[in-house]
Design an enzyme around this catalytic site. Structure first.
Site, PDB file in Angstrom:
ATOM      1  N   THR A 104       0.823  -1.218   0.000  1.00  0.00           N
ATOM      2  CA  THR A 104       0.000   0.000   0.000  1.00  0.00           C
ATOM      3  C   THR A 104       0.851   1.258   0.000  1.00  0.00           C
ATOM      4  OG1 THR A 104      -1.785  -1.057   1.169  1.00  0.00           O
ATOM      5  CG2 THR A 104      -1.681   1.295   1.375  1.00  0.00           C
ATOM      6  N   TYR A 147      -7.742   0.674  -4.097  1.00  0.00           N
ATOM      7  CA  TYR A 147      -6.498   1.125  -4.708  1.00  0.00           C
ATOM      8  C   TYR A 147      -5.726  -0.075  -5.184  1.00  0.00           C
ATOM      9  CZ  TYR A 147      -4.546  -0.603  -0.456  1.00  0.00           C
ATOM     10  OH  TYR A 147      -4.202  -1.437   0.551  1.00  0.00           O
ATOM     11  N   SER A 170       1.781  -7.532  -0.721  1.00  0.00           N
ATOM     12  CA  SER A 170       2.534  -8.528   0.064  1.00  0.00           C
ATOM     13  C   SER A 170       1.760  -9.818   0.284  1.00  0.00           C
ATOM     14  CB  SER A 170       3.025  -7.934   1.379  1.00  0.00           C
ATOM     15  OG  SER A 170       1.967  -7.797   2.277  1.00  0.00           O
ATOM     16  N   GLN A 171       0.470  -9.863  -0.116  1.00  0.00           N
ATOM     17  CA  GLN A 171      -0.225 -11.162  -0.102  1.00  0.00           C
ATOM     18  C   GLN A 171       0.446 -12.141  -1.054  1.00  0.00           C
ATOM     19  OE1 GLN A 171      -1.348  -8.222  -1.110  1.00  0.00           O
ATOM     20  NE2 GLN A 171      -3.256  -8.345  -2.255  1.00  0.00           N
ATOM     21  N   THR A 221       1.605  -4.460   4.193  1.00  0.00           N
ATOM     22  CA  THR A 221       1.412  -4.804   5.604  1.00  0.00           C
ATOM     23  C   THR A 221       0.836  -6.212   5.806  1.00  0.00           C
ATOM     24  OG1 THR A 221      -0.759  -3.770   5.591  1.00  0.00           O
ATOM     25  CG2 THR A 221       1.090  -2.408   6.310  1.00  0.00           C
ATOM     26  N   ASP A 222       0.249  -6.800   4.767  1.00  0.00           N
ATOM     27  CA  ASP A 222      -0.454  -8.084   4.954  1.00  0.00           C
ATOM     28  C   ASP A 222       0.458  -9.186   5.483  1.00  0.00           C
ATOM     29  OD1 ASP A 222      -2.740  -6.867   4.057  1.00  0.00           O
ATOM     30  OD2 ASP A 222      -2.845  -7.944   2.155  1.00  0.00           O
ATOM     31  N   LYS A 281      -0.254  -8.111  12.810  1.00  0.00           N
ATOM     32  CA  LYS A 281      -1.211  -7.148  12.245  1.00  0.00           C
ATOM     33  C   LYS A 281      -2.534  -7.440  12.922  1.00  0.00           C
ATOM     34  CE  LYS A 281      -3.007  -5.275   7.929  1.00  0.00           C
ATOM     35  NZ  LYS A 281      -2.978  -5.249   6.452  1.00  0.00           N
ATOM     36  N   GLU A 293      -2.049 -30.337  27.503  1.00  0.00           N
ATOM     37  CA  GLU A 293      -3.018 -31.386  27.169  1.00  0.00           C
ATOM     38  C   GLU A 293      -2.532 -32.364  26.094  1.00  0.00           C
ATOM     39  OE1 GLU A 293      -7.347 -30.449  26.946  1.00  0.00           O
ATOM     40  OE2 GLU A 293      -6.658 -28.420  27.358  1.00  0.00           O
TER      41      GLU A 293
END
Ligand code: GLU
Length: 356
Positions: free
Chosen positions: A39, A52, A85-86, A118-119, A191, A313
């Protein structure tokens, strides 16, 4: 007489200005800005729309929005990638890590700022935290608003990132993210909000500090192994072991474990419920994946805070599983990929998850 006096006065003034410019130039450090997209390099249709395209503008255009950084550092810029960044991937990680290592081995380079979407910023930050072989500051920076938006947060974040990269106090602290006036450690990065400019947090340990009036102020330091104290080295690698994440939830079956086994993955991280618990069906399938296929399994949790602890557990030693402690599934995947470049012994992997 009068004219010779003013000539001398001007000469002294010019000398003082030149000397002080020289001192200033000497004090300015060289910072490389490596751009990867996101972004922060995004362009919206108008100044007020939310939609965008990430990674639309080049690093040089991006830096024009923040000319003030030239007052605090000599800036050199390189475009390493230009993606949302995905779509971050192993190839870009390896390219980035190798370039950072190369640059930081040069005595004239003081630090690196990496612009990033940022992803998946938390994953890249942690990968670099474990593979950069230098104490010099490496700062990732992104923005939540595109460069064309009103009150775009990118320019301020970039200024703060460069200000943090040039500060002597930032040396030896591991890879950091600087956004929204906060300095965050890669050791515990998350995030936490899909849209807010204050999205990044260190939810377990708290932030490393803040940037105030263009100066970093540190308030904690990480006790986890990182950078020059990390045992991982990807400088000679051109591939990383494949590790997938599998989620647990009510009624989760063995479906995705079977698919992972068929795809010959090297490791599986679980995003379990609560303290890293998984359904019995998942647990049985994972135990078989370890025993019959030598796949490394690390239990983590879908809960944002708290450890996935050993000795609770799940009988990890009985199944050959490791527990992730404070690493969430995304950092656990990065650490397991790097661990598998060295070993697939679950006891060694467990040690790594306690130390990193
Ligand atoms: N999805 C894009 C990315 O991660 C935009 C999100 C952002 O940078 O804030 O690159």
């Amino acid at each position: 007489m009068k004219s010779s006096f003013s000539y001398k006065f001007l000469w002294v003034l010019a000398t003082i200005m030149l000397v002080s410019l020289g001192i200033n130039a000497q004090q300015k450090k060289t910072i490389y800005i490596l751009a990867t997209g996101g972004t922060i390099a995004g362009q919206g249709a108008t100044e007020v729309t939310a939609g965008y395209k990430a990674g639309a503008i080049s690093v040089n255009e991006l830096l024009k929005a923040v000319p003030e950084i030239k007052d605090i550092a000599f800036i050199k810029a390189e475009q390493v990638a230009n993606i949302g960044s995905q779509d971050m991937n192993d190839d870009v990680w390896l390219k980035l890590s190798k370039r950072v290592n190369e640059l930081l081995s040069q005595s004239d380079v003081a630090g690196i700022v990496i612009t990033h979407g940022t992803d998946t910023q938390e994953e890249t930050a942690y990968f670099l935290n474990l593979t950069v072989k230098s104490e010099k500051p490496v700062i990732l920076v992104g923005s939540m608003r595109p460069s064309t938006a009103i009150s775009a947060d990118g320019p301020r974040n970039i200024y703060n990132a460069v200000a943090t990269a040039v500060a002597t106090e930032s040396i030896g602290r591991g890879v950091m993210v600087v956004m929204d006036d906060k300095i965050l450690g890669a050791d515990d990065l998350a995030k936490t909000n899909t849209l807010s400019v204050g999205t990044f947090q260190n939810p377990n340990y708290g932030p490393l500090g803040i940037v105030y009036n263009g100066k970093p102020i540190f308030t904690r330091q990480t006790l986890k192994r990182h950078t020059s104290n990390s045992e991982f080295d990807v400088r000679a690698l051109d591939k990383l072991p494949r590790v997938e994440i599998i989620l647990s939830y009510s009624n989760a079956t063995d479906l995705f474990v079977d698919a992972a086994v068929k795809a010959h993955v090297k490791g599986i991280v679980t995003a379990g419920v609560g303290n890293g618990n998984i359904t019995t069906a998942l647990q049985d399938a994972l135990a078989k994946a370890v025993k019959n296929h030598g796949i490394a399994v690390v239990r983590s949790s879908r809960i944002m805070t708290g450890p996935t602890a050993q000795w609770d557990e799940v009988a990890d030693d009985q199944y050959g599983f490791a527990a992730s402690w404070f690493n969430n599934p995304y950092r656990s995947r990065v650490l397991l990929m790097l661990a598998l470049t060295k070993t697939n012994d679950y006891k060694q992997i467990q040690r790594m998850f306690s130390e990193y």
